[in-house]
Motif scaffolding. Structure first.
Motif, short mmCIF file in Angstrom:
data_model
loop_
_atom_site.label_atom_id
_atom_site.label_comp_id
_atom_site.label_asym_id
_atom_site.label_seq_id
_atom_site.Cartn_x
_atom_site.Cartn_y
_atom_site.Cartn_z
N ALA A 33 2.41 -3.38 -3.15
CA ALA A 33 3.63 -4.14 -3.40
C ALA A 33 4.59 -3.32 -4.27
CB ALA A 33 3.30 -5.45 -4.10
N GLU A 74 6.23 0.47 -8.30
CA GLU A 74 5.09 -0.07 -7.56
C GLU A 74 4.15 -0.78 -8.54
OE1 GLU A 74 1.11 1.46 -5.18
OE2 GLU A 74 2.75 2.85 -5.58
N PHE A 75 3.69 -1.96 -8.15
CA PHE A 75 2.73 -2.69 -8.97
C PHE A 75 1.33 -2.14 -8.71
CE2 PHE A 75 6.29 -5.58 -8.44
CZ PHE A 75 6.51 -5.95 -9.75
N VAL A 101 2.60 -10.39 -6.02
CA VAL A 101 1.99 -9.11 -5.66
C VAL A 101 0.73 -9.34 -4.84
CG1 VAL A 101 0.80 -7.08 -6.60
CG2 VAL A 101 2.96 -7.84 -7.60
N LEU A 144 9.94 -8.41 -3.78
CA LEU A 144 8.74 -7.61 -3.59
C LEU A 144 8.54 -7.38 -2.10
CD1 LEU A 144 6.23 -9.45 -5.99
CD2 LEU A 144 8.07 -7.85 -6.56
N GLU A 199 -0.41 -7.95 -1.16
CA GLU A 199 -1.61 -7.15 -1.01
C GLU A 199 -2.61 -7.77 -0.04
OE1 GLU A 199 -1.73 -4.92 -5.37
OE2 GLU A 199 -3.04 -6.65 -4.99
#
Length: 461
Positions: A41, A298-299, A216, A282, A220
């Motif tokens: 994410a 980026e997370f 997030v 996101l 994912e």
């Protein structure tokens, strides 16, 4: 009953350039919170309404200039209260593009969130019409929901509190919506046409971090391709002032509002109540790259913990926050030395500031003394559930601009807060990884790790 000991976790393994080795033993990783991820994410759009500015660029200009936004409260008469100052948003819903019907229907907090979502989408350049609507999700955080709308309606229905029994026919048609906090997320979903997962996350002052963490996870796990994630709170009303007065958590420095928010300073006397909102777009990383989107960051790690201790109290050693930081870094496969900047919770209470300082030392070791730390609450106040998302927006912009925002008003550091709490002036600083933390009533502790695009050279899969 004796509880089993916490798992020790995997052996540390070799590390290089601040990153965990790709072949590090993985046997115990699930116990430490790590999970394999193939979808990643990223942030491609930012929308902000913060005290002292309107919009993303105004927000960053304010932070980089170190300007504070605290003033005597204008949204109601603060004279009866101990703390009479706050950080207010100079918000004009008409100028912000809301229709009369939206203004009548939506609480101020909902108006904030919708305006921020629109700015974030415009910034991202994402064409939501090209996506199936069920692949678009919304995750909004809020600590106190539609506080202003509820209080205004109670005052009207009860004739200023004179009557215990009220006539509901005097209420606005949308009163039920004020009672249900999920209305805030629903309004954003309506505004952007999202038909995927829609959620309201309410975990006190960590709501803004936790809502983005939830968004997030939706990316994912494959539940959504685009998520509007953020938080909003507009709590500046007499009931909120009275509640914080009762526990003496807010500042009493009414004579000098500009300098009332002083995180990590020995002369601080409580936090400055505020309002505001931030919403991020996101996206799944490969899709964002394929359309040529600008990626702010980026997370790479997120974790939350609770102290199971006290509704408003914190243990001095900061163990629970340190544990959240440790797990977030472990999820990212990052060594503590990779952290280039810490966005602190930094509320401006002695209890919090000392707790955080201990947590950074416990989780980062000696590196805690070498990484710059700051609190933007010194400039925009503490907007309860919204502040976590506002701070993540600040982290994304700090990564993009390679500048650490300052801690305004930090003139006389508390001797117990002996880290590099960047004072007064913004600092140019090269950084690849930032850590943002939050601490909330109820014992909530959250930590999020955001990395510059391309800075973390591994695949979490």
């Amino acid at each position: 009953m004796r509880l089993p000991p916490l798992p020790a976790g995997p052996p540390p393994g070799p590390r290089a350039r601040g990153h965990r080795a790709a072949d590090e033993p993985a046997g115990a990783q699930p116990e430490r919170g790590w999970r394999p991820v193939s979808r990643r994410a990223v942030v491609t759009g930012i929308g902000v309404l913060a005290p002292g500015s309107v919009g993303r660029e105004g927000f960053w200009d304010q932070l980089s200039a170190g300007r504070t936004a605290t003033r005597r409260i204008t949204l109601f008469d603060p004279a009866p209260f101990r703390s009479q100052v706050a950080a207010e948003v100079d918000f004009d819903p008409v100028a912000s593009g809301l229709t009369p019907q939206q203004i009548r229907r939506m609480d101020r907090a909902a108006q904030f969130a919708v305006v921020c979502a629109r700015e974030a989408l415009e910034d991202s350049g994402a064409e939501l019409s090209a996506l199936p609507p069920e692949r678009i999700a919304v995750s909004i955080g809020s600590a106190v929901g539609c506080t202003m709308g509820l209080e205004e309606e109670y005052v009207t229905l009860s004739d200023g509190g004179k009557h215990w029994l009220v006539d509901s026919t005097y209420g606005v048609p949308h009163l039920y919506g004020y009672m249900v906090p999920s209305t805030l997320a629903v309004e954003v979903a309506h505004a952007v046409g999202a038909e995927g997962p829609v959620a309201l996350v309410s975990t006190g002052c960590t709501s803004g971090l936790d809502s983005i963490g939830h968004g997030v996870q939706l990316i994912e796990e494959g539940s959504a391709d685009v998520v509007l994630a953020g938080a909003t709170d507009a709590p500046l009303s007499p009931i909120t002032a009275a509640c914080f007065d009762a526990i003496r958590a807010t500042t009493s420095n009414n004579a000098d509002p500009e300098h009332a928010s002083r995180p990590f300073d020995r002369d601080r006397d409580g936090f400055v109540l505020a309002e505001g909102s931030a919403v991020l777009v996101l996206e799944e990383k490969s899709a964002a790259e394929a359309r040529g989107a600008k990626i702010y960051g980026e997370f790479v790690g997120f974790a939350g913990r609770s102290n199971a201790f006290h509704m408003t109290g914190l243990k001095a050693e900061g163990r629970e926050m340190a544990e959240a930081i440790r797990v977030a870094l472990d999820q990212a496969k990052l060594d503590p030395t990779a952290v280039g900047y810490i966005n602190a919770h930094g509320s401006g209470t002695k209890q919090n500031d000392r707790h955080e300082t201990a947590a950074f030392k416990r989780s980062l070791g000696d590196h805690a003394y070498h990484v710059p730390v700051s609190s933007i609450k010194s400039m925009v106040g503490h907007s309860l559930g919204a502040i976590g998302s506002i701070e993540v927006a600040a982290c994304a912009l700090a990564l993009d601009r390679q500048v650490v925002p300052p801690t305004a008003n930090l003139k006389n550091p508390d001797a117990e807060c002996d880290l590099d709490y960047v004072p007064v002036t913004a600092r140019d600083h090269a950084m690849d990884v930032v850590l943002s933390v939050g601490s909330g009533f109820g014992g909530f502790q959250s930590a999020m790790v955001l990395a510059r695009p391309g800075a973390v050279p591994y695949e979490r899969s």
